[in-house]
Enzyme design. Structure first.
Site, PDB file in Angstrom:
ATOM      1  N   ASP A   1       5.486  48.644  -0.127  1.00 42.70           N
ATOM      2  CA  ASP A   1       6.020  47.340  -0.543  1.00 42.70           C
ATOM      3  C   ASP A   1       4.894  46.622  -1.282  1.00 42.70           C
ATOM      4  OD1 ASP A   1       6.616  44.615  -0.689  1.00 42.70           O
ATOM      5  OD2 ASP A   1       7.906  44.679   1.074  1.00 42.70           O
TER       6      ASP A   1
ATOM      7  N   LYS B   1       7.335  37.082  -7.302  1.00 41.42           N
ATOM      8  CA  LYS B   1       6.068  36.476  -6.876  1.00 41.42           C
ATOM      9  C   LYS B   1       5.144  36.341  -8.105  1.00 41.42           C
ATOM     10  CE  LYS B   1       7.255  37.899  -2.282  1.00 41.42           C
ATOM     11  NZ  LYS B   1       8.108  36.746  -1.992  1.00 41.42           N
TER      12      LYS B   1
ATOM     13  N   GLU C   1       3.310  47.500   3.696  1.00 42.81           N
ATOM     14  CA  GLU C   1       3.030  46.577   2.593  1.00 42.81           C
ATOM     15  C   GLU C   1       1.672  46.997   2.028  1.00 42.81           C
ATOM     16  OE1 GLU C   1       3.453  42.324   3.455  1.00 42.81           O
ATOM     17  OE2 GLU C   1       4.799  42.846   5.089  1.00 42.81           O
TER      18      GLU C   1
ATOM     19  N   HIS D   1       6.795  43.121   6.613  1.00 47.06           N
ATOM     20  CA  HIS D   1       7.651  41.955   6.351  1.00 47.06           C
ATOM     21  C   HIS D   1       9.039  42.109   6.976  1.00 47.06           C
ATOM     22  CE1 HIS D   1      10.116  39.359   3.569  1.00 47.06           C
ATOM     23  NE2 HIS D   1       9.085  38.555   3.786  1.00 47.06           N
TER      24      HIS D   1
ATOM     25  N   ASN E   1       3.949  31.673  -4.224  1.00 52.03           N
ATOM     26  CA  ASN E   1       3.594  33.072  -4.519  1.00 52.03           C
ATOM     27  C   ASN E   1       3.582  33.346  -6.027  1.00 52.03           C
ATOM     28  OD1 ASN E   1       3.536  33.716  -1.743  1.00 52.03           O
ATOM     29  ND2 ASN E   1       5.767  33.830  -1.750  1.00 52.03           N
TER      30      ASN E   1
ATOM     31  N   HIS F   1       3.233  41.650  -2.955  1.00 50.36           N
ATOM     32  CA  HIS F   1       2.122  40.719  -3.214  1.00 50.36           C
ATOM     33  C   HIS F   1       0.964  41.388  -3.960  1.00 50.36           C
ATOM     34  CE1 HIS F   1       3.904  37.500  -0.812  1.00 50.36           C
ATOM     35  NE2 HIS F   1       4.385  38.502  -0.074  1.00 50.36           N
TER      36      HIS F   1
ATOM     37  N   SER G   1       1.684  40.074   3.479  1.00 50.47           N
ATOM     38  CA  SER G   1       2.140  38.767   3.005  1.00 50.47           C
ATOM     39  C   SER G   1       1.592  37.588   3.789  1.00 50.47           C
ATOM     40  CB  SER G   1       3.663  38.713   3.009  1.00 50.47           C
ATOM     41  OG  SER G   1       4.151  38.829   4.328  1.00 50.47           O
TER      42      SER G   1
HETATM   43  C1  PLP Z   1       6.129  41.838   1.629  1.00 51.23           C
HETATM   44  C2  PLP Z   1       7.412  41.256   1.132  1.00 51.23           C
HETATM   45  N1  PLP Z   1       8.416  42.088   0.826  1.00 51.23           N
HETATM   46  C3  PLP Z   1       9.586  41.631   0.362  1.00 51.23           C
HETATM   47  C4  PLP Z   1       9.808  40.275   0.192  1.00 51.23           C
HETATM   48  C5  PLP Z   1      11.122  39.802  -0.317  1.00 51.23           C
HETATM   49  O1  PLP Z   1      11.027  39.516  -1.681  1.00 51.23           O
HETATM   50  P1  PLP Z   1      11.979  38.429  -2.350  1.00 51.23           P
HETATM   51  O2  PLP Z   1      11.394  37.093  -2.045  1.00 51.23           O
HETATM   52  O3  PLP Z   1      11.988  38.773  -3.786  1.00 51.23           O
HETATM   53  O4  PLP Z   1      13.320  38.589  -1.701  1.00 51.23           O
HETATM   54  C6  PLP Z   1       8.790  39.378   0.501  1.00 51.23           C
HETATM   55  C7  PLP Z   1       9.010  37.917   0.315  1.00 51.23           C
HETATM   56  O5  PLP Z   1       8.591  37.091   1.021  1.00 51.23           O
HETATM   57  C8  PLP Z   1       7.567  39.877   0.985  1.00 51.23           C
HETATM   58  O6  PLP Z   1       6.563  39.042   1.304  1.00 51.23           O
END
Ligand code: PLP
Length: 398
Positions: free
Chosen positions: A200, A234, A171, A129, A43, A203, A175
Site C-alpha cells: 500500500d 494524497k 503499507e 490501515h 495529506n 503515503h 499512515s
Molecule cells: C495507508 C492508506 N491506505 C489507503 C487509504 C485510503 O485512501 P483514500 O483516502 O484514497 O480512500 C488511506 C487513507 O487514509 C491510507 O492512509
C-alpha cells in the site's frame, strides 16, 4: 440500539469525533469556523490539490465529458481519460497494467478479497490501515497478523502456514507513524516463500523514490509477484485509488473486484486531475539516485522542485522538533507523530494549538492505540510555518 447513549459514552471517553468543514480550498492556510489556521493536517504533501495544473485539467474534462459518470466502469461509466490514467499509472509504477478504483479505501476493500480465496493465507502488518484490515475481513483467506515491521515474526508465521498461496500486505510509509517498511527485505522474504507482496503505497506515492513510491526508493524492480496499491488522493492531490501489477492480476481484478464492479465510476474530471498530477511528478523524476538524507543547501537543478521542497521542509521540521526535546524518528517522511499518554492530554494539546492558529487534530483510538498529534508536512509550508508550529507545540505542552 440506543445511539444517544452510545454517543454519550464516546463523549465521556474523549472519543467523540466532530466534523470541521473548511470554507476555502485545501492548502497552507485553511478557514474553519471563520478562523484562518495553519494547516498541518493534510495529506496533500506536494500542495497539488489546489494547483492550477490540476484545476485546469479537471475543468477541461468537465467541459468535454460532463460531471457524473452515470454508470459503473464496466458499463458506460469509463472514458478515454480513465483508460489513459490507468496506462499512465502502470508506466509510472513500472507495472504491466493498472486499474483505478473510486478511492484507496475501495481499492483495498475490492482488491484484497478478490486476489485471495479459502486456499490463501494473508500476512498483514499489525499497523496496516483500516482499509487493508477491512479488505482482509472481506477475504475468505486465513489471516495472520505479524508484529509491526518484524520480519522475523513474519517469517515464522509464513514458515508454519500450510497454505500454498501466500499474500504479504504492508503499507510502505505507515499512515499514522510515518515510518517506512523494509520493502527490500520483505521482497526477498516473499521470494523465499513464494509469496506475493501487496504494497500500500498511499503515503509513498509522490513522496519517496523521487515520487514513484517504495519500489523506486528501495531500488526493487517490479515483478509479477509484486502488487502496488496506491491512491491519487494524497500527494497527487486528486481522488481515487489504483492497483498496479501483472496483466493477469489486473485483468482478474476487472472481473472480480466488487468495489469496482458495483459502484459508479469516478467523473472524468477526477481522472484528468490525477493524470495531470502524475505528469507533474514524472516530468520531475528523471533523477540519478534517491534523495540524500541530508539535503545540500544548494540543490541540483534537475531535482524536482516540489518534492525537494517537501523533503527540505520535512528535514527542517524533524530537526527543529528534536532540538526542542520532542521524540522524532529519523524517517524522511512527511508524517510526524507526537505521541501522548492519554486522549484527554492529546485533545488539550490540539485545542491549545488551535488557539495559537495551528490546525493539527488529535488522532485517537480506534484509529491508533496511542493517541497522538499527527503532524503532516507539505511542500506548501514555509520555514516560518514550521517555526510557528514547533514554538506552538513547545508552548502547548508546558
Ligand atoms: C495507508 C492508506 N491506505 C489507503 C487509504 C485510503 O485512501 P483514500 O483516502 O484514497 O480512500 C488511506 C487513507 O487514509 C491510507 O492512509
Amino acid at each position: 440500539m440506543d445511539y444517544k447513549y452510545k454517543i454519550e459514552q464516546l463523549r465521556r471517553q474523549d472519543l467523540l469525533r466532530t466534523v470541521r468543514d473548511r470554507g476555502c480550498p485545501a492548502g497552507r492556510v485553511i478557514n474553519i469556523d471563520g478562523r484562518d489556521l495553519l494547516n498541518f493536517s493534510s495529506n496533500d504533501y506536494l500542495g497539488l490539490a489546489s494547483s492550477p495544473a490540476l484545476i485546469g485539467a479537471a475543468k477541461q474534462a468537465l467541459m468535454d465529458y460532463g460531471h457524473g459518470a452515470g454508470a459503473s466502469r464496466l458499463l458506460s461509466g469509463g472514458t478515454t481519460v480513465h483508460a489513459l490514467l490507468e496506462e499512465k499509472t502502470a508506466a509510472f509504477k513500472g507495472a504491466e497494467k493498472a486499474i483505478m478504483f473510486n478511492s484507496g479505501y475501495a481499492a483495498n476493500t475490492g482488491a484484497i478479497p478478490a486476489l485471495t480465496d479459502d486456499n490463501s493465507a494473508i500476512f498483514s502488518d499489525a499497523l496496516n490501515h483500516a482499509s487493508i484490515v477491512d479488505g482482509c475481513r472481506l477475504s475468505a483467506a486465513k489471516r495472520y497478523i505479524y508484529r509491526h515491521n518484524d520480519l522475523d515474526h513474519l517469517e515464522s508465521l509464513m514458515k508454519n502456514s500450510p497454505c500454498a498461496h501466500k499474500l504479504v500486505i504492508t503499507e510502505s510509509v505507515f499512515s499514522m507513524d510515518g515510518d517506512v517498511a523494509d520493502i527490500y527485505n520483505l521482497n526477498l522474504l516473499c521470494n523465499k516463500y513464494n509469496a506475493a507482496l501487496y504494497i500500500d503505497d498511499a503515503h509513498a506515492t509522490g513522496v519517496i523514490g523521487q515520487g514513484r513510491g517504495a519500489l523506486a526508493h528501495f531500488n526493487v524492480t517490479p515483478n509479477d509477484n509484486i502488487i502496488q496499491m496506491g491512491t491519487y488522493s494524497k500527494a497527487l492531490g486528486s481522488i481515487g485509488g489504483f492497483v498496479a501489477g501483472s496483466e493477469a492480476v489486473i485483468d482478474y481484478l476487472f472481473n472480480t473486484a466488487r468495489s469496482l464492479i458495483y459502484s459508479t465510476a469516478l467523473p472524468a474530471a477526477a481522472a484528468a486531475a490525477s493524470l495531470a498530477a502524475i505528469e507533474y511528478v514524472e516530468a520531475h523524476s528523471e533523477l540519478p539516485a534517491e534523495l540524500p538524507a541530508e539535503l545540500p543547501a544548494e540543490l541540483p537543478a534537475e531535482l524536482p522542485d516540489l518534492i525537494v521542497k517537501l523533503h527540505k521542509t520535512i528535514d527542517n521540521c524533524r530537526r527543529m522538533l528534536r532540538s526542542k526535546g520532542f521524540t522524532v524518528t529519523l524517517d524522511n517522511t512527511p508524517i510526524i507523530p507526537i505521541v501522548f499518554d492519554s486522549t484527554a492530554e492529546t485533545l488539550h494539546i490540539s485545542g491549545r494549538l488551535l488557539e495559537m492558529g495551528v490546525y493539527a487534530p488529535a488522532i485517537r483510538p480506534p484509529t491508533v492505540k496511542q493517541p497522538r498529534i499527527r503532524i503532516s508536512i507539505s511542500a506548501f509550508h514555509e520555514d516560518e510555518d514550521i517555526e510557528h508550529l514547533v514554538n506552538a507545540l513547545s508552548e502547548a505542552i508546558r
